[in-house]
Design a protein around this motif. Structure first.
Motif, PDB file in Angstrom:
ATOM      1  N   SER A  14      -4.627  -1.939 -11.085  1.00  8.68           N
ATOM      2  CA  SER A  14      -4.851  -2.420  -9.725  1.00  8.68           C
ATOM      3  C   SER A  14      -4.906  -1.216  -8.797  1.00  8.68           C
ATOM      4  CB  SER A  14      -3.686  -3.348  -9.355  1.00  8.68           C
ATOM      5  OG  SER A  14      -3.703  -3.618  -7.972  1.00  8.68           O
ATOM      6  N   VAL A  65      -2.331   3.112  -3.620  1.00 10.80           N
ATOM      7  CA  VAL A  65      -1.390   2.636  -4.631  1.00 10.80           C
ATOM      8  C   VAL A  65      -2.186   2.278  -5.888  1.00 10.80           C
ATOM      9  CG1 VAL A  65       0.083   0.669  -5.194  1.00 10.80           C
ATOM     10  CG2 VAL A  65       0.322   1.775  -2.968  1.00 10.80           C
ATOM     11  N   ILE A  66      -1.719   2.763  -7.026  1.00 13.98           N
ATOM     12  CA  ILE A  66      -2.322   2.357  -8.302  1.00 13.98           C
ATOM     13  C   ILE A  66      -1.206   1.794  -9.171  1.00 13.98           C
ATOM     14  CG2 ILE A  66      -3.498   3.100 -10.421  1.00 13.98           C
ATOM     15  CD1 ILE A  66      -4.902   5.269  -8.908  1.00 13.98           C
ATOM     16  N   SER A  67      -1.423   0.620  -9.758  1.00 11.50           N
ATOM     17  CA  SER A  67      -0.449   0.136 -10.737  1.00 11.50           C
ATOM     18  C   SER A  67      -1.174  -0.178 -12.038  1.00 11.50           C
ATOM     19  CB  SER A  67       0.327  -1.057 -10.193  1.00 11.50           C
ATOM     20  OG  SER A  67      -0.534  -2.101  -9.814  1.00 11.50           O
ATOM     21  N   LEU A  70      -5.186  -0.051  -4.787  1.00 11.13           N
ATOM     22  CA  LEU A  70      -5.138  -0.401  -3.365  1.00 11.13           C
ATOM     23  C   LEU A  70      -5.480   0.865  -2.598  1.00 11.13           C
ATOM     24  CD1 LEU A  70      -1.868  -2.421  -2.634  1.00 11.13           C
ATOM     25  CD2 LEU A  70      -4.163  -3.032  -1.899  1.00 11.13           C
ATOM     26  N   GLY A  96       3.926   1.872 -11.537  1.00  6.94           N
ATOM     27  CA  GLY A  96       3.365   1.823 -10.186  1.00  6.94           C
ATOM     28  C   GLY A  96       3.380   3.220  -9.570  1.00  6.94           C
ATOM     29  N   LEU A  97       2.254   3.659  -9.028  1.00  6.89           N
ATOM     30  CA  LEU A  97       2.119   5.006  -8.464  1.00  6.89           C
ATOM     31  C   LEU A  97       1.769   4.907  -6.977  1.00  6.89           C
ATOM     32  CD1 LEU A  97      -0.402   6.280 -11.193  1.00  6.89           C
ATOM     33  CD2 LEU A  97       2.104   6.322 -11.348  1.00  6.89           C
ATOM     34  N   ILE A  98       2.321   5.840  -6.174  1.00  7.63           N
ATOM     35  CA  ILE A  98       1.960   5.914  -4.758  1.00  7.63           C
ATOM     36  C   ILE A  98       1.406   7.307  -4.482  1.00  7.63           C
ATOM     37  CG2 ILE A  98       2.765   5.801  -2.365  1.00  7.63           C
ATOM     38  CD1 ILE A  98       4.928   3.936  -3.150  1.00  7.63           C
TER      39      ILE A  98
END
Lengths: 198, 147
Positions: free
Chosen positions: B112, B77-79, B114, B69-71
């Motif tokens: 994913s 946000v990318i997971s 966001l 999971g990346l912020i």
């Protein structure tokens, strides 16, 4: 020779079939707050808009487009279960306002405990503390002022047990106002520290 | 021999140059990582630990049992699920200087996305590139699978 030709033919067929099987799937889903946005899927063949939740575009050729299809929530979530299971929460933002110097307003003092709670709930390991000033006074003075504000919030967090290495402080002086004003304007909303909890 | 020496010297020079460029501003962080997760930067593979900083140009890659999971700095946000590769092609978030852009490219796998503040401020400058199409974001949550 005949067998060789047949072999070559099957090889070509395998490559073609594999090529066809490769595809890109794009699904629009509601965000964690329940809102659904809008996306466009564009390639050489044009652009398709997707506007309803759980609608999916499947593309297998950059020269082709096909209309989006509806797919069930469960079906989509099972395909993306691993990615969704590790999706981080969006960062949380706070703005603390100052009466003057490094003296917080009474409303902002009350916010401080919410900041600590958010850091714990988020399991945050990356916290930005950004100091700002209004435009009264020189550039240098306001840089120092905004730095002192950010440092005071950082020191308070550390005193409350937050790991210093999790906190990044930066100072924007009077260069990044929330409310744009002329120079030398007393604007309470620009005397602030922004805290981002990741 | 001389040419070989020049090659060695320039390799050392460019090698150290690329290490220095790690000082560039980070664009996001690894918030959580499970299993095998690597970041490819300047042709070097680095194991992605929780809290590691991400830079523009990084390729993030998960193994068969990996997920991450990346912020990003704009709150995006990318997971990523297993066997997934994503490149952070471009990331600029300096609204005061009107420098804004976010381009991510998914090469394979499941992910994913966001959206964050950049989609609100500059929707035309945020996109996800896939092998057969470009996805334009007007918010907010998109799932993409590339075979």
């Amino acid at each position: 020779m005949h067998t060789l030709l047949r072999l070559a033919f099957s090889l070509v067929l395998i490559v073609l079939l594999n090529g066809c099987a490769k595809k890109t799937m794009v699904a629009l889903v509601p965000d964690p707050d329940g809102k659904t946005g809008r996306i466009t899927v564009a390639n050489q063949a044009g652009s398709t808009a997707i506007e309803s939740p759980y609608n999916v575009a499947i593309i297998s050729d950059k020269n082709k487009q096909s209309p989006p299809v509806h797919m069930g929530k469960e079906a989509i979530e099972s395909i993306f279960s691993d990615a969704l299971s590790i999706q981080p929460k969006r960062p949380i933002h706070f703005i603390l306002y100052f009466e003057k110097d490094i003296v917080l307003t009474s409303d902002s003092i009350k916010l401080m405990t919410d900041i600590l709670t958010a850091i714990k709930e988020q399991g945050a390991t990356d916290i930005s503390v950004v100091g700002h000033a209004d435009t009264v006074g020189s550039k240098e003075l306001n840089f120092t002022l905004s730095k002192n504000r950010a440092d005071s919030i950082r020191d308070w967090l550390v005193e409350k047990g937050i790991n210093l290495s999790y906190i990044n402080t930066t100072s924007h002086g009077k260069e990044n106002p929330l409310i744009k004003t002329e120079d030398n304007v007393n604007e309470p909303r620009n005397r602030r520290v922004e805290v981002v909890i990741r | 021999m001389k040419i070989f020496c020049i090659f060695i010297v320039s390799a050392i020079f460019f090698g150290s140059y690329s290490i220095c460029s790690a000082n560039q501003a980070h664009v996001g962080i690894v918030k959580s990582a499970v299993g095998e997760v690597m970041v490819l930067r300047n042709n070097l593979a680095i194991k992605a630990e929780t809290n590691a900083k991400l830079l523009e140009g990084d390729l993030i890659q998960t193994g068969p049992n990996g997920k991450v999971g990346l912020i990003f700095e704009d709150d995006a946000v990318i997971s990523m699920g297993p066997n997934t590769k994503i490149v952070i092609e471009k990331f600029m978030f300096q609204p005061a200087e009107k420098k804004m852009s976010f381009i991510a490219r998914i090469i394979q796998g499941t992910a994913s996305f966001l959206s964050g503040q950049l989609v609100k401020l500059a929707p035309d400058l945020v996109r996800i590139e896939t092998p057969y199409a470009t996805v334009g974001m007007r918010g907010t949550h998109v799932l993409i699978k590339v075979d």
